[in-house]
Design a protein around this motif. Structure first.
Motif, short mmCIF file in Angstrom:
data_model
loop_
_atom_site.label_atom_id
_atom_site.label_comp_id
_atom_site.label_asym_id
_atom_site.label_seq_id
_atom_site.Cartn_x
_atom_site.Cartn_y
_atom_site.Cartn_z
N ASN A 114 0.83 -1.12 0.16
CA ASN A 114 0.02 0.17 0.02
C ASN A 114 0.97 1.46 -0.10
O ASN A 114 0.62 2.13 -0.53
N SER A 115 2.00 1.25 0.76
CA SER A 115 2.88 2.46 0.69
C SER A 115 3.45 2.65 -0.54
O SER A 115 3.52 3.66 -0.86
N ILE A 116 4.04 1.47 -1.19
CA ILE A 116 4.52 1.55 -2.52
C ILE A 116 3.53 2.10 -3.58
O ILE A 116 3.94 2.94 -4.25
N GLN A 117 2.32 1.66 -3.55
CA GLN A 117 1.41 1.95 -4.38
C GLN A 117 0.92 3.43 -4.48
O GLN A 117 0.89 4.18 -5.20
N ALA A 118 1.13 3.87 -3.00
CA ALA A 118 0.66 5.49 -2.85
C ALA A 118 1.72 6.14 -3.15
O ALA A 118 1.66 7.25 -3.75
N ALA A 119 3.08 5.70 -3.10
CA ALA A 119 4.43 6.53 -3.57
C ALA A 119 4.31 6.53 -5.03
O ALA A 119 4.47 7.64 -5.72
N ASN A 120 3.84 5.50 -5.64
CA ASN A 120 3.85 5.47 -7.20
C ASN A 120 2.81 6.26 -7.57
O ASN A 120 2.78 7.30 -8.77
N SER A 121 1.65 6.42 -7.04
CA SER A 121 0.56 7.25 -7.37
C SER A 121 0.79 8.65 -7.35
O SER A 121 0.54 9.64 -8.33
N SER A 122 1.47 9.04 -6.25
CA SER A 122 2.00 10.39 -5.86
C SER A 122 3.23 10.83 -7.37
O SER A 122 3.10 11.93 -7.67
N LEU A 123 4.22 9.85 -7.45
CA LEU A 123 5.11 10.26 -8.38
C LEU A 123 4.48 10.23 -9.71
O LEU A 123 4.74 11.11 -10.41
N GLY A 124 3.47 9.40 -10.05
CA GLY A 124 2.69 9.67 -11.46
C GLY A 124 1.96 10.95 -11.64
O GLY A 124 1.99 11.76 -12.56
N GLU A 125 1.41 11.60 -10.41
CA GLU A 125 0.76 12.80 -10.44
C GLU A 125 1.71 13.89 -10.59
O GLU A 125 1.51 14.84 -11.37
N LYS A 126 2.80 13.78 -10.14
CA LYS A 126 3.77 14.89 -10.14
C LYS A 126 4.45 14.79 -11.66
O LYS A 126 4.74 15.84 -12.37
N GLN A 127 4.58 13.58 -12.27
CA GLN A 127 5.12 13.47 -13.71
C GLN A 127 3.99 14.23 -14.82
O GLN A 127 4.42 14.72 -15.61
N ARG A 128 2.74 13.98 -14.50
CA ARG A 128 1.66 14.51 -15.38
C ARG A 128 1.66 16.07 -15.26
O ARG A 128 1.72 16.56 -16.29
N HIS A 129 1.82 16.49 -13.87
CA HIS A 129 1.93 17.99 -13.87
C HIS A 129 3.24 18.58 -14.77
O HIS A 129 3.15 19.93 -15.41
N LEU A 130 4.30 17.72 -14.53
CA LEU A 130 5.49 18.19 -15.34
C LEU A 130 5.64 18.10 -16.82
O LEU A 130 5.84 19.08 -17.51
N ASP A 131 4.55 17.21 -17.42
CA ASP A 131 4.51 16.99 -18.92
C ASP A 131 3.68 18.23 -19.32
O ASP A 131 3.86 18.72 -20.25
N ALA A 132 2.59 18.72 -18.37
CA ALA A 132 1.64 19.65 -18.85
C ALA A 132 2.58 20.95 -18.88
O ALA A 132 2.20 21.79 -19.81
N HIS A 133 3.36 21.12 -18.01
CA HIS A 133 4.10 22.45 -17.76
C HIS A 133 5.04 22.42 -19.05
O HIS A 133 5.14 23.50 -19.63
N LEU A 134 5.75 21.36 -19.50
CA LEU A 134 6.54 21.49 -20.56
C LEU A 134 5.73 21.80 -21.83
O LEU A 134 6.46 22.29 -22.75
N LYS A 135 4.53 21.22 -22.07
CA LYS A 135 3.90 21.61 -23.24
C LYS A 135 3.42 22.82 -23.42
O LYS A 135 3.53 23.43 -24.37
#
Length: 377
Positions: free
Chosen positions: A354-375
């Motif tokens: 559960n901790s790993i899944q939560a960390a991955n989810s948080s990391l994925g959310e931050k990656q999406r924000h970064l991609d949107a910013h770069l576009k």
């Protein structure tokens, strides 16, 4: 600068009266000094506006006295334009103060008039003579102080008392310390209790509970008991002239041991009892260590009471306590729950996943924000 009065005007002057207690005993009354000053003012055609009374005040320092402050205010305000006094030593014996008075009087065109020394500071010769006499007045005071200090050492070595203040348990009789019939048994009992309990505060408490009181009627405390236990008079030894007073609001200073004087007096306790009590005090002093900082509790200030207030551990109390409603939680209970939860987290695969899944989810959310910013860039 104040303008001097015209001939037709009567010059306003003040009279300064400072007569020590010893001078009054020799017949130097304040009234006599005032009458002499008034006669002088009358002979000059001056008007006495104020009289400043400092009877019994030491000439070592007068600037802080209320009458002195009033006199200086009258000078600065122009109420008086001269100050008459019997002699320079009556004004002050401190050269610094005398010269400061001279500066103030000269600034406001006011004169200092000493009847005995015939000083008039309105002339250069008078100002020079004033400075010389002021230095001599201070020299005289320091000479007197040196003679007093020398006589103290001689009196101490001859075994004569330096004051009439006897330590608790003793009294002066025919200039010698002898046991006090009422206080000596209390002093003896103090040593007996201390040898039984080996505690200073306990000794003070038991003395107070028994109804014993200090000479002033107060209760015995840690400081008074310790001081009396250390005092060698109880074993029959009086040490005098071992310290000197360094001034108001300052500590006493030990004199060189060569100036100390030791006298034999009637003891209250035996030498062995005194030595044993002081050995215990020495052992306690050597073994005492400054306490370190108390350990920091894990949830101090992090756990909240049901009333909303933070909870902290109290000194010598194994509980977190709310300062508002006084609710308590045992430290070992709360920290035990935390340790169990921490142990289960490290050992439970489900919690780890559960901790790993939560960390991955948080990391994925931050990656999406970064991609949107770069576009957008």
């Amino acid at each position: 600068m104040k303008t001097p009065p015209t001939i037709e005007e009567k010059r306003p002057v003040g009279i300064w009266i400072r007569v020590s207690t010893e001078d009054q005993a020799r017949g130097e009354s304040p009234e006599r000094h005032e009458a002499r000053a008034r006669l002088y003012a009358e002979s000059k055609g001056w008007n006495v506006k104020e009289v400043y009374h400092l009877e019994g005040v030491s000439g070592k320092s007068v600037s802080g006295h209320a009458e002195c402050r009033r006199m200086l205010a009258d000078v600065q305000g122009g109420r008086i334009q001269a100050l008459i006094f019997s002699k320079l030593a009556r004004l002050a014996r401190n050269t610094k103060e005398l010269l400061e008075f001279s500066d103030v009087f000269r600034e406001y065109n006011c004169d200092l008039i000493s009847l005995q020394e015939s000083i008039d500071t309105s002339t250069p010769a008078g100002r020079l003579f004033y400075t010389m006499i002021a230095a001599m007045a201070q020299w005289e005071r320091e000479e007197i102080a040196e003679r007093i200090n020398a006589s103290i050492s001689i009196r101490a070595k001859l075994g004569k008392p330096l004051n009439n203040k006897a330590p608790f348990g003793y009294q002066y009789k025919d200039k010698r310390l002898v046991p006090h019939p009422e206080e000596a048994p209390i002093r003896k009992r103090m040593y007996e209790i201390f040898l039984e309990t080996r505690r200073i505060r306990t000794t003070a408490r038991l003395l107070n509970q028994a109804g014993y009181r200090t000479r002033g009627g107060g209760r015995f405390d840690y400081a008074s008991v310790k001081r009396l236990l250390r005092n060698p008079t109880a074993k029959g030894v009086q040490i005098i002239n071992f310290s000197r007073y360094m001034g108001r609001n300052k500590s006493w200073q030990l004199k060189p041991q060569s100036e100390w004087a030791e006298l034999k007096i009637q003891p209250i306790i035996t030498e062995d009892i005194w030595q044993e009590a002081n050995r215990i005090l020495d052992d306690r002093k050597d073994s005492w260590k400054r306490p370190g900082k108390p350990p920091v509790k894990l949830f101090s200030g992090l756990v909240f009471c049901h009333c909303g207030q933070k909870m902290y551990p109290r000194v010598n109390t194994p509980k977190y306590t709310c300062s508002s409603c006084k609710n308590k939680i045992p430290i070992d209970v709360l920290e035990g729950i935390f340790y169990e939860q921490l142990k289960g987290f490290f050992l439970s695969p489900g919690d780890i996943a559960n901790s790993i899944q939560a960390a991955n989810s948080s990391l994925g959310e931050k990656q999406r924000h970064l991609d949107a910013h770069l576009k957008r860039a």
